[in-house]
Design a protein around this motif. Structure first.
Motif, PDB file in Angstrom:
ATOM      1  N   ILE A  38      37.601  10.062  16.480  1.00 56.63           N
ATOM      2  CA  ILE A  38      38.690   9.866  17.432  1.00 56.63           C
ATOM      3  C   ILE A  38      39.112   8.401  17.448  1.00 56.63           C
ATOM      4  O   ILE A  38      40.303   8.082  17.433  1.00 56.63           O
ATOM      5  N   ARG A  39      38.138   7.502  17.445  1.00 60.59           N
ATOM      6  CA  ARG A  39      38.466   6.076  17.451  1.00 60.59           C
ATOM      7  C   ARG A  39      39.161   5.666  16.160  1.00 60.59           C
ATOM      8  O   ARG A  39      40.002   4.764  16.152  1.00 60.59           O
ATOM      9  N   ARG A  40      38.829   6.329  15.054  1.00 57.43           N
ATOM     10  CA  ARG A  40      39.458   6.009  13.778  1.00 57.43           C
ATOM     11  C   ARG A  40      40.934   6.407  13.770  1.00 57.43           C
ATOM     12  O   ARG A  40      41.786   5.666  13.286  1.00 57.43           O
ATOM     13  N   ASP A  41      41.246   7.592  14.283  1.00 54.65           N
ATOM     14  CA  ASP A  41      42.569   8.177  14.075  1.00 54.65           C
ATOM     15  C   ASP A  41      43.521   8.074  15.261  1.00 54.65           C
ATOM     16  O   ASP A  41      44.737   8.184  15.068  1.00 54.65           O
ATOM     17  N   ALA A  42      43.012   7.926  16.470  1.00 53.48           N
ATOM     18  CA  ALA A  42      43.862   8.024  17.652  1.00 53.48           C
ATOM     19  C   ALA A  42      44.400   6.671  18.098  1.00 53.48           C
ATOM     20  O   ALA A  42      43.934   5.616  17.668  1.00 53.48           O
ATOM     21  N   ARG A  43      45.384   6.715  18.995  1.00 49.25           N
ATOM     22  CA  ARG A  43      45.965   5.528  19.612  1.00 49.25           C
ATOM     23  C   ARG A  43      45.806   5.622  21.131  1.00 49.25           C
ATOM     24  O   ARG A  43      45.424   6.658  21.657  1.00 49.25           O
ATOM     25  N   ASN A  44      46.115   4.527  21.802  1.00 49.96           N
ATOM     26  CA  ASN A  44      46.056   4.495  23.274  1.00 49.96           C
ATOM     27  C   ASN A  44      44.708   4.975  23.796  1.00 49.96           C
ATOM     28  O   ASN A  44      44.628   5.791  24.714  1.00 49.96           O
ATOM     29  N   LEU A  45      43.644   4.475  23.197  1.00 46.33           N
ATOM     30  CA  LEU A  45      42.306   4.922  23.562  1.00 46.33           C
ATOM     31  C   LEU A  45      41.925   4.451  24.961  1.00 46.33           C
ATOM     32  O   LEU A  45      42.154   3.304  25.326  1.00 46.33           O
ATOM     33  N   ARG A  46      41.325   5.347  25.723  1.00 42.80           N
ATOM     34  CA  ARG A  46      40.703   4.990  26.996  1.00 42.80           C
ATOM     35  C   ARG A  46      39.249   5.422  26.931  1.00 42.80           C
ATOM     36  O   ARG A  46      38.941   6.546  26.524  1.00 42.80           O
ATOM     37  N   PHE A  47      38.345   4.542  27.318  1.00 50.80           N
ATOM     38  CA  PHE A  47      36.918   4.795  27.193  1.00 50.80           C
ATOM     39  C   PHE A  47      36.293   5.091  28.551  1.00 50.80           C
ATOM     40  O   PHE A  47      36.791   4.666  29.598  1.00 50.80           O
ATOM     41  N   LYS A  48      35.201   5.818  28.506  1.00 53.32           N
ATOM     42  CA  LYS A  48      34.391   6.044  29.692  1.00 53.32           C
ATOM     43  C   LYS A  48      33.935   4.695  30.242  1.00 53.32           C
ATOM     44  O   LYS A  48      33.609   3.785  29.486  1.00 53.32           O
ATOM     45  N   ASP A  49      33.916   4.564  31.555  1.00 52.19           N
ATOM     46  CA  ASP A  49      33.510   3.305  32.173  1.00 52.19           C
ATOM     47  C   ASP A  49      32.152   2.862  31.637  1.00 52.19           C
ATOM     48  O   ASP A  49      31.202   3.646  31.589  1.00 52.19           O
ATOM     49  N   GLY A  50      32.089   1.612  31.211  1.00 55.84           N
ATOM     50  CA  GLY A  50      30.837   1.062  30.713  1.00 55.84           C
ATOM     51  C   GLY A  50      30.528   1.400  29.273  1.00 55.84           C
ATOM     52  O   GLY A  50      29.452   1.080  28.779  1.00 55.84           O
ATOM     53  N   SER A  51      31.473   2.054  28.570  1.00 61.22           N
ATOM     54  CA  SER A  51      31.220   2.468  27.179  1.00 61.22           C
ATOM     55  C   SER A  51      32.351   1.977  26.289  1.00 61.22           C
ATOM     56  O   SER A  51      33.514   1.960  26.704  1.00 61.22           O
ATOM     57  N   ASP A  52      32.008   1.575  25.067  1.00 64.96           N
ATOM     58  CA  ASP A  52      33.043   1.307  24.070  1.00 64.96           C
ATOM     59  C   ASP A  52      32.979   2.362  22.974  1.00 64.96           C
ATOM     60  O   ASP A  52      33.450   2.155  21.860  1.00 64.96           O
ATOM     61  N   CYS A  53      32.389   3.516  23.317  1.00 64.13           N
ATOM     62  CA  CYS A  53      32.220   4.607  22.356  1.00 64.13           C
ATOM     63  C   CYS A  53      32.879   5.897  22.838  1.00 64.13           C
ATOM     64  O   CYS A  53      33.672   6.496  22.118  1.00 64.13           O
ATOM     65  N   VAL A  54      32.573   6.338  24.052  1.00 63.97           N
ATOM     66  CA  VAL A  54      32.992   7.656  24.530  1.00 63.97           C
ATOM     67  C   VAL A  54      34.458   7.618  24.973  1.00 63.97           C
ATOM     68  O   VAL A  54      34.801   6.993  25.983  1.00 63.97           O
ATOM     69  N   VAL A  55      35.318   8.290  24.219  1.00 64.71           N
ATOM     70  CA  VAL A  55      36.747   8.314  24.506  1.00 64.71           C
ATOM     71  C   VAL A  55      37.035   9.411  25.531  1.00 64.71           C
ATOM     72  O   VAL A  55      36.603  10.561  25.371  1.00 64.71           O
ATOM     73  N   VAL A  56      37.785   9.068  26.593  1.00 61.92           N
ATOM     74  CA  VAL A  56      38.119  10.048  27.629  1.00 61.92           C
ATOM     75  C   VAL A  56      39.606  10.387  27.646  1.00 61.92           C
ATOM     76  O   VAL A  56      40.012  11.369  28.266  1.00 61.92           O
ATOM     77  N   ALA A  57      40.439   9.609  26.964  1.00 64.93           N
ATOM     78  CA  ALA A  57      41.864   9.897  26.849  1.00 64.93           C
ATOM     79  C   ALA A  57      42.406   9.170  25.635  1.00 64.93           C
ATOM     80  O   ALA A  57      41.951   8.080  25.295  1.00 64.93           O
ATOM     81  N   MET A  58      43.398   9.773  24.984  1.00 64.42           N
ATOM     82  CA  MET A  58      43.961   9.150  23.784  1.00 64.42           C
ATOM     83  C   MET A  58      45.219   9.893  23.370  1.00 64.42           C
ATOM     84  O   MET A  58      45.527  10.981  23.867  1.00 64.42           O
ATOM     85  N   THR A  59      45.945   9.313  22.437  1.00 62.64           N
ATOM     86  CA  THR A  59      47.112   9.943  21.823  1.00 62.64           C
ATOM     87  C   THR A  59      46.794  10.189  20.357  1.00 62.64           C
ATOM     88  O   THR A  59      46.400   9.266  19.642  1.00 62.64           O
ATOM     89  N   LEU A  60      46.954  11.439  19.915  1.00 61.65           N
ATOM     90  CA  LEU A  60      46.670  11.787  18.524  1.00 61.65           C
ATOM     91  C   LEU A  60      47.912  12.343  17.853  1.00 61.65           C
ATOM     92  O   LEU A  60      48.550  13.267  18.385  1.00 61.65           O
ATOM     93  N   GLN A  61      48.254  11.788  16.706  1.00 63.87           N
ATOM     94  CA  GLN A  61      49.290  12.373  15.856  1.00 63.87           C
ATOM     95  C   GLN A  61      48.595  13.365  14.933  1.00 63.87           C
ATOM     96  O   GLN A  61      47.902  12.972  13.997  1.00 63.87           O
ATOM     97  N   ASP A  62      48.750  14.651  15.243  1.00 69.71           N
ATOM     98  CA  ASP A  62      48.034  15.674  14.488  1.00 69.71           C
ATOM     99  C   ASP A  62      48.671  15.866  13.116  1.00 69.71           C
ATOM    100  O   ASP A  62      49.828  16.289  13.028  1.00 69.71           O
ATOM    101  N   PRO A  63      47.947  15.582  12.037  1.00 75.01           N
ATOM    102  CA  PRO A  63      48.552  15.726  10.710  1.00 75.01           C
ATOM    103  C   PRO A  63      48.846  17.174  10.332  1.00 75.01           C
ATOM    104  O   PRO A  63      49.779  17.428   9.566  1.00 75.01           O
ATOM    105  N   TYR A  64      48.090  18.113  10.852  1.00 73.21           N
ATOM    106  CA  TYR A  64      48.250  19.506  10.446  1.00 73.21           C
ATOM    107  C   TYR A  64      49.529  20.145  10.982  1.00 73.21           C
ATOM    108  O   TYR A  64      50.106  21.021  10.341  1.00 73.21           O
ATOM    109  N   THR A  65      49.963  19.756  12.186  1.00 77.93           N
ATOM    110  CA  THR A  65      51.139  20.375  12.803  1.00 77.93           C
ATOM    111  C   THR A  65      52.306  19.404  12.963  1.00 77.93           C
ATOM    112  O   THR A  65      53.424  19.841  13.229  1.00 77.93           O
TER     113      THR A  65
END
Length: 248
Positions: A114-141
């Motif tokens: 998710i961190r590799r492919d998504a934009r506008n990442l929002r992380f869980k409080d206190g974490s720089d790993c667990v993504v809780v919101a993001m924008t993904l441009q889905d390549p398949y659709t």
């Protein structure tokens, strides 16, 4: 741990967009597919899968290179599914699989992707790993997905070469360590729309291709890259379909 861009504080408008989770089209083209993600990289320029997305293969020269890659694949029929179980490939999204990029960085494979492919990442409080919101441009659709963790299934991580497919094509005889590597290799993993991933199931290219036609050659290239890396054959119909997507 690799460096990923962090999100700036959300404006009220951006926050409103994130709250409305789901798929949207490019506002500049009402009702049409979203614009391609400018961050996405062609699989021909991303042979280890560490760069974001899956950009279309467009030039004649690149399509010729794609066909050469696909033509090098060996073929065989799909074997029985006897004995297949997801657990044969280790715990899902483990951070400890050897021999793959981003392993042992303190963040599980799903969040790495998710961190590799998504934009506008929002992380869980206190974490720089667990993504809780993001924008993904889905390549398949071709859709833009505004995702929140509370609706996790809207985005799934697709194994481009499905685990069950690999089992039928020979991974049943691999060492467990190689199966763990295969299941967590970022080359074989793409965050995509959940419905598209469910529709694909364990199909090969002859049975399923991404709904977005411009991405189909890139998808075939990535499928071939994974099969080549793991010295895995594909079925003859799959190879034929893959070549056709790239002008063969």
């Amino acid at each position: 741990m690799p460096s990923y861009p962090k999100t700036l504080p959300l404006t009220a408008l951006a926050a409103a967009v994130l709250i409305t989770a789901g798929c949207t089209s490019d506002p500049g083209a009402p009702g049409g597919p979203a614009a391609p993600d400018g961050r996405a990289i062609s699989p021909l320029e991303n042979p280890d899968g560490t760069k974001p997305g899956l950009a279309p293969v467009t030039t004649d020269a690149d399509k010729a290179a794609a066909r050469r890659l696909i033509e090098g694949l060996s073929t065989k029929g799909r074997g029985p599914k006897t004995g297949y179980d997801r657990d044969e490939f280790g715990r899902a999204w483990m951070d400890t699989a050897d021999g793959v990029p981003l392993a042992r960085n303190g963040c599980d494979t799903r969040n790495d992707l998710i961190r590799r492919d998504a934009r506008n990442l929002r992380f869980k409080d206190g974490s720089d790993c667990v993504v809780v919101a993001m924008t993904l441009q889905d390549p398949y659709t071709g859709k833009t997905i505004e995702w929140r963790k509370s609706k996790a299934a809207e985005v799934q991580i697709d194994h481009v070469v499905p685990l069950s497919y690999s089992w039928q094509m020979g991974s049943s005889r691999w060492p467990v360590s190689k199966r763990k590597q295969f299941a967590n290799d970022v080359l074989n993993l793409i965050p995509v729309q959940g419905r598209a991933n469910s529709a694909k199931s364990d199909s090969g290219p002859a049975s399923w291709l991404p709904p977005a036609r411009p991405i189909r050659c890139a998808y075939a290239v990535r499928f071939a890259q994974v099969a080549t890396k793991y010295e895995m054959p594909v079925t003859a119909p799959d190879k034929k379909t893959m070549l056709r997507q790239c002008g063969g």
